[in-house]
Write a protein that holds these residues in place. Structure first.
Motif, PDB file in Angstrom:
ATOM      1  N   PRO A 180      51.180  47.437  15.477  1.00 34.62           N
ATOM      2  CA  PRO A 180      51.793  46.689  14.375  1.00 34.62           C
ATOM      3  C   PRO A 180      50.762  46.259  13.330  1.00 34.62           C
ATOM      4  O   PRO A 180      49.628  45.916  13.664  1.00 34.62           O
ATOM      5  N   ILE A 181      51.189  46.298  12.066  1.00 36.03           N
ATOM      6  CA  ILE A 181      50.350  45.869  10.947  1.00 36.03           C
ATOM      7  C   ILE A 181      51.015  44.660  10.288  1.00 36.03           C
ATOM      8  O   ILE A 181      52.232  44.622  10.111  1.00 36.03           O
ATOM      9  N   PHE A 182      50.195  43.688   9.924  1.00 35.61           N
ATOM     10  CA  PHE A 182      50.710  42.451   9.346  1.00 35.61           C
ATOM     11  C   PHE A 182      50.048  42.188   7.998  1.00 35.61           C
ATOM     12  O   PHE A 182      48.940  42.669   7.728  1.00 35.61           O
ATOM     13  N   ASP A 183      50.759  41.426   7.150  1.00 33.04           N
ATOM     14  CA  ASP A 183      50.098  40.983   5.927  1.00 33.04           C
ATOM     15  C   ASP A 183      49.232  39.774   6.273  1.00 33.04           C
ATOM     16  O   ASP A 183      49.213  39.308   7.420  1.00 33.04           O
ATOM     17  N   LEU A 184      48.500  39.276   5.315  1.00 32.89           N
ATOM     18  CA  LEU A 184      47.528  38.211   5.598  1.00 32.89           C
ATOM     19  C   LEU A 184      48.189  36.875   5.886  1.00 32.89           C
ATOM     20  O   LEU A 184      47.522  35.933   6.327  1.00 32.89           O
ATOM     21  N   ALA A 185      49.514  36.801   5.670  1.00 25.87           N
ATOM     22  CA  ALA A 185      50.259  35.591   6.013  1.00 25.87           C
ATOM     23  C   ALA A 185      50.868  35.684   7.410  1.00 25.87           C
ATOM     24  O   ALA A 185      51.540  34.758   7.863  1.00 25.87           O
ATOM     25  N   GLY A 186      50.627  36.825   8.093  1.00 24.25           N
ATOM     26  CA  GLY A 186      51.146  36.995   9.444  1.00 24.25           C
ATOM     27  C   GLY A 186      52.520  37.613   9.532  1.00 24.25           C
ATOM     28  O   GLY A 186      53.130  37.625  10.606  1.00 24.25           O
ATOM     29  N   ASN A 187      53.029  38.165   8.428  1.00 24.41           N
ATOM     30  CA  ASN A 187      54.335  38.826   8.435  1.00 24.41           C
ATOM     31  C   ASN A 187      54.185  40.297   8.825  1.00 24.41           C
ATOM     32  O   ASN A 187      53.250  40.972   8.379  1.00 24.41           O
ATOM     33  N   HIS A 188      55.094  40.786   9.628  1.00 24.26           N
ATOM     34  CA  HIS A 188      55.032  42.169  10.085  1.00 24.26           C
ATOM     35  C   HIS A 188      55.401  43.116   8.952  1.00 24.26           C
ATOM     36  O   HIS A 188      56.494  43.028   8.386  1.00 24.26           O
ATOM     37  N   ILE A 189      54.476  44.022   8.608  1.00 29.18           N
ATOM     38  CA  ILE A 189      54.740  45.016   7.565  1.00 29.18           C
ATOM     39  C   ILE A 189      55.425  46.237   8.162  1.00 29.18           C
ATOM     40  O   ILE A 189      56.405  46.750   7.630  1.00 29.18           O
ATOM     41  N   GLY A 190      54.897  46.727   9.269  1.00 28.03           N
ATOM     42  CA  GLY A 190      55.455  47.909   9.904  1.00 28.03           C
ATOM     43  C   GLY A 190      54.575  48.364  11.050  1.00 28.03           C
ATOM     44  O   GLY A 190      53.456  47.854  11.239  1.00 28.03           O
ATOM     45  N   THR A 191      55.068  49.324  11.813  1.00 25.39           N
ATOM     46  CA  THR A 191      54.319  49.875  12.948  1.00 25.39           C
ATOM     47  C   THR A 191      54.260  51.383  12.777  1.00 25.39           C
ATOM     48  O   THR A 191      55.196  52.102  13.155  1.00 25.39           O
ATOM     49  N   PRO A 192      53.186  51.909  12.189  1.00 25.20           N
ATOM     50  CA  PRO A 192      53.098  53.355  11.917  1.00 25.20           C
ATOM     51  C   PRO A 192      52.726  54.145  13.168  1.00 25.20           C
ATOM     52  O   PRO A 192      52.194  53.599  14.138  1.00 25.20           O
ATOM     53  N   ASP A 193      52.995  55.435  13.134  1.00 18.38           N
ATOM     54  CA  ASP A 193      52.618  56.305  14.248  1.00 18.38           C
ATOM     55  C   ASP A 193      51.120  56.221  14.507  1.00 18.38           C
ATOM     56  O   ASP A 193      50.683  56.082  15.649  1.00 18.38           O
ATOM     57  N   LEU A 194      50.328  56.340  13.433  1.00 17.76           N
ATOM     58  CA  LEU A 194      48.868  56.284  13.551  1.00 17.76           C
ATOM     59  C   LEU A 194      48.307  55.380  12.467  1.00 17.76           C
ATOM     60  O   LEU A 194      48.870  55.274  11.381  1.00 17.76           O
ATOM     61  N   ARG A 265      42.016  44.938   0.843  1.00 19.41           N
ATOM     62  CA  ARG A 265      42.856  45.007   2.039  1.00 19.41           C
ATOM     63  C   ARG A 265      43.760  43.781   2.105  1.00 19.41           C
ATOM     64  O   ARG A 265      43.281  42.663   2.282  1.00 19.41           O
ATOM     65  N   ARG A 266      45.035  44.041   2.025  1.00 14.83           N
ATOM     66  CA  ARG A 266      46.009  42.970   2.139  1.00 14.83           C
ATOM     67  C   ARG A 266      46.781  43.107   3.447  1.00 14.83           C
ATOM     68  O   ARG A 266      47.962  42.799   3.528  1.00 14.83           O
ATOM     69  N   TRP A 267      46.098  43.603   4.459  1.00 21.40           N
ATOM     70  CA  TRP A 267      46.721  43.836   5.752  1.00 21.40           C
ATOM     71  C   TRP A 267      45.720  43.559   6.877  1.00 21.40           C
ATOM     72  O   TRP A 267      44.513  43.501   6.647  1.00 21.40           O
ATOM     73  N   THR A 268      46.237  43.406   8.076  1.00 21.08           N
ATOM     74  CA  THR A 268      45.400  43.173   9.250  1.00 21.08           C
ATOM     75  C   THR A 268      46.126  43.680  10.489  1.00 21.08           C
ATOM     76  O   THR A 268      47.359  43.788  10.509  1.00 21.08           O
ATOM     77  N   VAL A 269      45.347  44.023  11.512  1.00 18.03           N
ATOM     78  CA  VAL A 269      45.944  44.385  12.800  1.00 18.03           C
ATOM     79  C   VAL A 269      45.863  43.230  13.783  1.00 18.03           C
ATOM     80  O   VAL A 269      46.298  43.359  14.936  1.00 18.03           O
ATOM     81  N   ASP A 270      45.309  42.109  13.347  1.00 15.97           N
ATOM     82  CA  ASP A 270      45.273  40.916  14.198  1.00 15.97           C
ATOM     83  C   ASP A 270      46.685  40.371  14.345  1.00 15.97           C
ATOM     84  O   ASP A 270      47.375  40.104  13.341  1.00 15.97           O
ATOM     85  N   GLN A 271      47.129  40.198  15.567  1.00 14.75           N
ATOM     86  CA  GLN A 271      48.506  39.802  15.818  1.00 14.75           C
ATOM     87  C   GLN A 271      48.659  38.279  15.800  1.00 14.75           C
ATOM     88  O   GLN A 271      47.891  37.573  16.451  1.00 14.75           O
ATOM     89  N   PRO A 272      49.661  37.777  15.079  1.00 17.70           N
ATOM     90  CA  PRO A 272      49.891  36.331  15.054  1.00 17.70           C
ATOM     91  C   PRO A 272      50.371  35.819  16.407  1.00 17.70           C
ATOM     92  O   PRO A 272      50.805  36.604  17.261  1.00 17.70           O
ATOM     93  N   ALA A 273      50.304  34.518  16.593  1.00 14.13           N
ATOM     94  CA  ALA A 273      50.624  33.921  17.897  1.00 14.13           C
ATOM     95  C   ALA A 273      52.063  34.203  18.321  1.00 14.13           C
ATOM     96  O   ALA A 273      52.353  34.290  19.532  1.00 14.13           O
TER      97      ALA A 273
END
Length: 301
Positions: A180-194, A265-273
């Motif tokens: 899963p990929i998230f924006d910097l506010a912790g919202n889920h953007i999407g989960t791409p294949d790769l 980069r306006r995205w992160t792979v760090d998962q919110p709580a």
């Protein structure tokens, strides 16, 4: 023994049942053991859509291979087989190892392991341990190499194919699979294949289901969201499976482009709580039945 005319004998599970009935005392293995257990991606077909024989381990030599049945006399400890709904089969570790050892290529062996790992009945750590018991066995080196390239979070056979093009053909760093990929506010953007984390490139496989109606509209919206977050996007199609040349070119150009431009980069792979992680076998095994239905049903879509 007979089969009613109304039964579809081409169904994988029916083929396994009929083969097991013909070889009393045998133990179905490889793809057949996974198919009998209900694993989605083990349909018993080769790359050309032809039916593969049902592999069965025998402990005596009274029987011989015949059309539709492939017998193997490899040793089988009592701890490595069990009975499910009246059919004796080998343990998932043994079944996955059999398929990977005898796969037609290393890449095919990786696909087999990825799809076996998707069932959550085995893990990479367990595969490594099992491989340590197979010194001298046929195909064990290919099996070990495949373990090193396998991933616990592939959702379909096309994803490891695409991943291996990135890793083996282009020499790129190993991408994350269905992460899963998230924006910097912790919202889920999407989960791409790769996801190529280093460059910020998303890779998606578009099969026939992606070409029409609501599915296509959803894919377009996903691409838009990824690009808005500063991610580059590359797609692999069924045509690219036959000849990946153009897909490799598109991937290379996309990666060079994003690294050259260096967008913010306006995205992160760090998962919110609040997020429940499901990218490893261990994480998925820890889910309750209700949570598995809630969080993993997308894997069957």
């Amino acid at each position: 023994m007979y089969v009613p005319a109304s039964v579809d004998s081409d169904r994988p599970q029916q083929r396994v049942l009929e083969a097991a009935t013909e070889i009393p005392g045998g133990h179905v293995t490889g793809w057949a053991a996974f198919a009998w257990a209900g694993a989605r991606w083990f349909d018993g077909l080769d790359g050309n859509g032809n039916a593969r024989p049902v592999p069965i381990v025998i402990t005596n030599h009274r029987y011989r291979s015949r059309p539709g049945i492939l017998l193997t006399a490899e040793r089988l400890p009592l701890s490595q087989w069990y009975v499910l709904d009246g059919v004796s089969g080998t343990h998932p570790l043994r079944s996955a190892a059999y398929e990977a050892r005898r796969a037609s290529s290393l890449r095919r062996a990786v696909v087999v392991l990825d799809m076996a790992l998707q069932t959550d009945r085995i893990s990479i750590a367990e595969l490594v341990e099992h491989a340590g018991t197979l010194n001298g066995w046929y195909g064990v080196e290919q099996f070990r190499q495949a373990i090193g390239l396998a991933d616990e979070n592939s959702w379909s056979p096309m994803e490891p194919e695409m991943r291996l093009h990135w890793e083996l053909d282009l020499g790129l760093p190993r991408p994350l699979c269905n992460h899963p990929i998230f924006d910097l506010a912790g919202n889920h953007i999407g989960t791409p294949d790769l996801l190529d984390v280093e460059a910020g490139v998303v890779g998606e496989y578009d099969g026939g289901l992606h070409l029409a109606g609501e599915r296509r509209a959803s894919d377009i919206q996903r691409e838009s969201l990824f690009r808005r977050a500063g991610l580059e996007y590359v797609t692999m199609t069924s045509i690219d499976r036959r000849d990946p040349t153009q897909f490799l070119r598109r991937t290379k150009e996309a990666r060079e482009r994003v690294l050259r431009l260096g967008p913010e980069r306006r995205w992160t792979v760090d998962q919110p709580a609040w997020w429940t992680p499901t990218v490893t076998v261990e994480q998925r095994r820890s889910l309750t039945a209700a949570d598995r239905e809630r969080f993993l049903r997308h894997r069957a879509a």
